[in-house]
Design an enzyme around this catalytic site. Structure first.
Site: not given
Lengths: 354, 318
Positions: A38, A194, A224, A226, A266, A317-318
């Site tokens: 990140y 978040h 950005r 993602n 994204e 997390y993903k």
């Protein structure tokens, strides 16, 4: 990029979605180096970028008609995917103005906007819409202004109100999401929505990003990237529908991973809105299968190395844990170990032949 | 038209409101619509005065849905920063000026149930756009304008529809009847207080509101205080051997780019850390959100997209 070719794509059932060669080579590949962590990777959203997907305010591609149809299906089954709080009406009109003006300017063959004072005529040729309405008067549109226009654009959108030195997610059109719920997040402040993201809070990423966004200026949008991964080309991976798509994760095998597993990117854009002083957040989702990635050598080498070395908390997390070893093994067989060049652009004019 | 390039603006009307106030009406010199100028927004107008460029902020006074023109009101004062004096003395109908896109540091509060506007003098200008939007919306509001006797007629004329409707009042100095504490005390919960005027007036209103227990983010005040720009200085690059002046309205990054260099950068807003650069000599004026307090004191690195210099020169490792 033409919008012809993908009109019959489906993002559910038999999943007829695929990318043409032109769509592959313009894909917004998210990794500029062979590893990922990140960062506040925000940059000005100028009319330039590493691939064609970046160079317009709102990208329209060959999947346009199919994605608008998919959105209508999701809304039919679950109208709560579009919600806007009452104090955001100025932001709704701001959004309609921005999207109509940008689309008509960037795609004059597809969209047209003519104004006679507050009487506006909007033509959307791919969807066969020719509408005249009064700007500022919601009763002259078939839906509220935000819903009306975001039904005609690819990608999700949220509306942020800015007050008390924070931003609040006070509206959205969310039908192509990577496992988050507008209905759950609506009204939350920046750090609240978040909250679930691992690691990044400790890096101070959100503190800095919030400061930056509070200063975001009208006419100076930023963007950005993602990413995550999705089994099957399914746009609607929502928590509400987890029982439908969750089990797909257990279906990935060495034999089908190239076809089934998709990199989901994204292209996120942030626009300051003038009347409301709110922020429009665009979350434009792109899907590409591992088999399609294989056709760009730089990308297949890099994706292999990024996934192989990904931080364990991000893997969890993903939601990649279940099939990640299969994907890494598949990509490893196509990684010759050669150095990859800097940047995210494909470094070739067309994908390798099939 | 969603990118903030400078806009050429043609002066299409100049009206004399009184002997120190002019109202300029500005339209796009290249035709077409202007970017939407929200209630509370201002433009930074660049006025070329010989070889000098004055940049002054002026509030937009019209309704945002009117995108044919911007209206600004300019006061000539003895200690005027050059721009306003120049506008009064030299700018005529037909002249072309330049401005950036509107910036809004004084937005309407989206959750307010009622709006209380308090201004003094030329601080009236943003309130005119608030009043236009709030009255079109049918939102409850009340406007109090303080002024000297010399401005009474002009301000009365600008506010006439609201004065006639009983929504606005003009209080002429010394205005013994204007009871600010009573005004603030009788507002219902959910009222948002906006104020614009000289520092002392805003301090008085703030103190009064605090004493009455108004919440932290109301009152809120007009402020043109962006943190860009500052005194000019010189930057030298150790590896490429350049000596470059950095102008008052320019960043180090922009000066380097103008000289043909392409330093790494991303956000251009002091948050991403991409342009972090080692400082070899001189003391930076840190304005970023990347370095923590100890890193700032350490004086080793700086973010060249926003930070400036405390010393006349900086030597950086580029």
């Amino acid at each position: 990029m033409t919008i012809a070719g993908g009109a019959d794509d489906t993002f559910r059932g038999k999943f007829s979605f695929r990318n043409s060669d032109a769509a592959i080579i313009r894909f917004p590949f998210p990794f500029h180096e062979d590893r990922y962590m990140y960062a506040v990777n925000l940059e000005p959203h100028t009319h330039a970028g590493p691939t064609d997907a970046f160079v317009r305010d709102f990208d329209v591609d060959e999947h346009y008609v199919a994605e608008c149809r998919e959105r209508a299906l999701v809304l039919e089954q679950d109208p709560s995917r579009c919600r806007v709080l009452a104090h955001m009406m100025d932001a709704e009109w701001d959004t309609l103005e921005l999207l109509m003006e940008s689309l008509a300017r960037d795609y004059p063959a597809l969209f047209a906007l003519d104004k006679d004072g507050a009487r506006w005529r909007w033509r959307n040729r791919p969807l066969g819409i020719d509408a005249t309405f009064t700007f500022g008067d919601p009763s002259t549109l078939p839906q509220p202004p935000f819903e009306y226009i975001t039904r005609q654009v690819q990608g999700d959108f949220t509306l942020q109100d800015q007050r008390d030195d924070n931003i609040y997610i006070d509206g959205g059109m969310v039908t192509t999401q990577a496992d988050w719920s507008l209905d759950f997040d609506l009204g939350m402040a920046f750090h609240e929505w978040h909250g679930p993201v691992p690691v990044a809070h400790d890096l101070g990423v959100f503190d800095r990003a919030l400061k930056y966004l509070l200063r975001l200026q009208y006419g100076r949008p930023v963007r950005r990237l993602n990413w995550t991964m999705t089994v099957n080309p399914r746009l609607d991976t929502s928590p509400e529908n987890y029982p439908i798509w969750g089990p797909d994760r257990a279906t990935v095998t060495a034999g089908n991973v190239g076809e089934r597993l998709h990199l989901r990117v994204e292209l996120q854009t942030l626009f300051r809105l003038p009347r409301s002083n709110g922020i429009l957040f665009g979350i434009r989702c792109y899907l590409i299968s591992l088999n399609e990635i294989l056709r760009v050598p730089k990308w297949r080498r890099r994706l292999h190395r990024v996934l192989r070395d990904l931080h364990p908390e991000l893997v969890t997390y993903k939601g990649l844990s279940r099939y990640l070893p299969t994907a890494v093994a598949f990509l490893a067989a196509h990684d010759d170990g050669a150095l990859t060049g800097p940047g995210i652009q494909p470094d070739q004019a067309a994908p390798d032949p099939l | 038209m969603t990118r903030a390039e400078d806009i050429p603006l043609r002066v299409v009307a100049v009206e004399t409101l009184n002997d120190t106030l002019l109202r300029f009406t500005l339209a796009r010199a290249d035709g077409g619509e202007l970017p939407t100028g929200a209630a509370g927004a201002h433009i930074m107008l660049a006025v070329q005065d010989g070889h000098r460029t004055h940049r002054n902020a002026y509030s937009l006074t019209g309704h945002p849905d009117d995108r044919r023109c911007y209206r600004i009101i300019v006061r000539r004062v003895a200690e005027s920063r050059g721009g306003s004096a120049y506008l009064h003395a030299h700018v005529r109908v037909g002249d072309v000026l330049h401005a950036g896109w509107p910036v809004n540091l004084f937005p309407l509060a989206s959750l307010a149930r009622r709006h209380l506007l308090v201004a003094r003098g030329i601080g009236l200008t943003p309130m005119l756009s608030f009043a236009a939007v709030l009255s079109a919306r049918g939102a409850p509001f009340e406007l109090h304008q303080m002024c000297r006797a010399a401005d009474e007629a002009a301000f009365h004329a600008l506010l006439a529809p609201y004065v006639d409707a009983g929504i606005a009042q003009v209080h002429v100095d010394p205005a013994p009847a204007f009871d600010l504490p009573a005004l603030l005390a009788r507002q219902p919960l959910g009222t948002h207080l906006y104020m614009c005027g000289p520092r002392r007036m805003m301090d008085d209103v703030t103190a009064c509101a605090r004493a009455l227990g108004w919440p932290r983010h109301s009152p809120h005040q007009e402020s043109f205080g962006d943190h860009s720009g500052g005194a000019p200085f010189v930057v030298r690059t150790a590896r490429t051997g350049l000596t470059l002046p950095v102008a008052a309205d320019q960043t180090i990054l922009e000066a380097l780019e103008d000289a043909g260099l392409s330093p790494a950068c991303l956000c251009r807003g002091g948050v991403c850390g991409e342009c972090r650069t080692t400082v070899l000599e001189g003391v930076p004026d840190h304005r970023d959100d990347v370095l923590d307090a100890s890193e700032r004191i350490g004086n080793r690195d700086m973010m060249i997209c926003v930070s400036r210099a405390r010393t006349p020169e900086l030597l950086i490792d580029l």
